[in-house]
Scaffold this active site. Structure first.
Site, mmCIF file in Angstrom:
data_model
loop_
_atom_site.group_PDB
_atom_site.id
_atom_site.type_symbol
_atom_site.label_atom_id
_atom_site.label_comp_id
_atom_site.label_asym_id
_atom_site.label_seq_id
_atom_site.Cartn_x
_atom_site.Cartn_y
_atom_site.Cartn_z
ATOM 1 N N LYS A 1 0.961 -1.233 0.010
ATOM 2 C CA LYS A 1 -0.003 -0.120 0.055
ATOM 3 C C LYS A 1 0.919 1.202 -0.139
ATOM 4 C CE LYS A 1 -4.433 -1.449 -0.018
ATOM 5 N NZ LYS A 1 -5.384 -0.905 -0.560
ATOM 6 N N SER B 1 0.333 -10.269 0.369
ATOM 7 C CA SER B 1 0.182 -8.641 0.286
ATOM 8 C C SER B 1 0.454 -8.067 1.697
ATOM 9 C CB SER B 1 -1.272 -8.522 -0.437
ATOM 10 O OG SER B 1 -2.217 -8.990 0.628
#
Length: 416
Positions: free
Chosen positions: A54, A309
């Site tokens: 992110k 992730s």
């Protein structure tokens, strides 16, 4: 469907992000490769500066803002990982940030946001879901003339996430047959799929989302984003009620397939990664790997990349993760049983109903409704899923009245 006219400049974004983004490893995983009879490579975004990809999108977006806009301050909404990316970006760029997060956000993620942002940011907890927090954040932006840093539905954010794809193709020594990536709002899927379609068009790109929050699947079926009435918030990093408009257009154009995985399967994958490879991931971080079973036959002898992730997992969630995993694997079973109210009844149940390998993990009298029988709640852990048949058969043959709670999710959640 909206037409995508702007192009992502992944090369430029990759150069701009060098000062804050780690080039995470692309690792061959021997255990998973052997299990699926192929070569499985993990793109370790769990080792990123904020433990997820992110930071790429957040920093790329904030770099595009003017000095006046940065001075005015930024606002974001996030279930945790995007918030950390924005917080670190605020710290690096000396910008004030208001971080809106859902109230059920794990404490570990909240503390990480505060750590990365320092005195530059303020965390505001509001609502039950990401979408609740997003609505409040957008309203705050409008009231205070600040810039909203969207977690996924923004071209600069998507462009930043696309740098994951460039790294993968730069690192891969052989052609990639399959790429599996997690999807929540779709920022990663949009950016990565766009780059792969340009530079590795033969790769089959598969997006994976939670079964209980399948907003991309719903959008694909309706040819446009739709808002889900309810979602399962367990996989907090990938549970959104509505896929982004921009991200959907990229995904619809570039993805080969969308798969959904049960939350219990994700939990099982988390535990397997930890026990076999000492890799700690959050639920969203295990999504891509959790879908490999669904591709068992077609990925044999292929080169497969899975994007891991995130690793922002709160240790206090591990008991729930283990419980969900065992229920999914059919290794833990709960019953309501009418039990005789006499001495030796429990010993008889253990000797006549259970085998030597079965283990009682939960036992509770709910109430004594008469002198002869009372209702008990019992949890039994077994060694193999087929062991359940023997337990049920033994209870029936000995006249026990019972309700199998695993088949009634509402009752199971209420009582356990």
């Amino acid at each position: 469907m909206l037409m995508i006219t702007a192009k992502l400049n992944t090369q430029r974004a990759s150069k701009q992000l060098k000062e804050v983004v780690f080039k995470t490893p692309l690792q061959l995983n021997a255990n998973i490769s052997k299990e699926h009879s192929c070569k499985v490579f993990l793109k370790r975004e769990d080792l990123q500066s904020v433990r997820s990809y992110k930071i790429r999108g957040a920093y790329n977006k904030m770099l595009s803002l003017s000095s006046d806009q940065l001075r005015q301050g930024v606002v974001c909404a996030s279930a945790g990982n995007h918030a950390q990316g924005v917080a670190l970006s605020c710290n690096k760029l000396n910008a004030k940030g208001k971080i809106f997060m859902p109230q059920p956000t794990p404490k570990q993620k909240i503390e990480q946001v505060k750590m990365f942002g320092g005195s530059q940011i303020e965390v505001i907890l509001v609502g039950d879901t990401f979408d609740d927090a997003k609505h409040k954040a957008i309203q705050y932006c409008q009231d205070h003339d600040m810039i909203f840093i969207h977690p996924f539905d923004d071209l600069k954010v998507i462009e930043g996430q696309s740098t994951v794809a460039k790294e993968i193709l730069d690192q891969a020594k052989d052609p990639i047959d399959y790429l599996l990536l997690p999807v929540g709002g779709g920022g990663l899927a949009a950016g990565v799929s766009d780059y792969f379609k340009r530079y590795s068009p033969m790769t089959k790109i598969i997006a994976v989302e939670p079964k209980g929050a399948a907003s991309l699947k719903a959008a694909m079926e309706n040819d446009a984003p739709v808002t889900l009435n309810t979602i399962d918030k367990f996989i907090d990093g990938a549970s959104v009620q509505r896929i982004g408009n921009l991200t959907f257009n990229f995904c619809q154009k570039n993805l080969n397939r969308v798969l959904t995985v049960d939350e219990g399967k994700v939990c099982s994958t988390i535990l397997k990664l930890y026990n076999k490879d000492a890799i700690v991931v959050e639920p969203a971080g295990a999504l891509a790997l959790a879908a490999l079973d669904q591709l068992e036959e077609e990925i044999k002898n292929k080169n497969v990349v899975c994007i891991v992730s995130g690793s922002n997992n709160d240790i206090t969630r591990m008991e729930e993760i283990k419980e969900r995993a065992m229920l999914y694997e059919k290794l833990k079973h709960y019953f309501l049983v009418k039990f005789p109210q006499r001495a030796g009844a429990l010993k008889e149940y253990i000797n006549k109903v259970l085998s030597d390998t079965d283990d009682i993990t939960h036992f509770e009298y709910l109430k004594k409704n008469n002198r002869e029988k009372g209702m008990i709640k019992i949890g039994i852990e077994v060694q193999h899923p087929n062991d359940l048949k023997s337990i049920i058969s033994n209870m029936k043959s000995r006249g026990y009245e019972f309700t199998y709670l695993n088949e009634n999710e509402l009752l199971l959640q209420l009582l356990i």
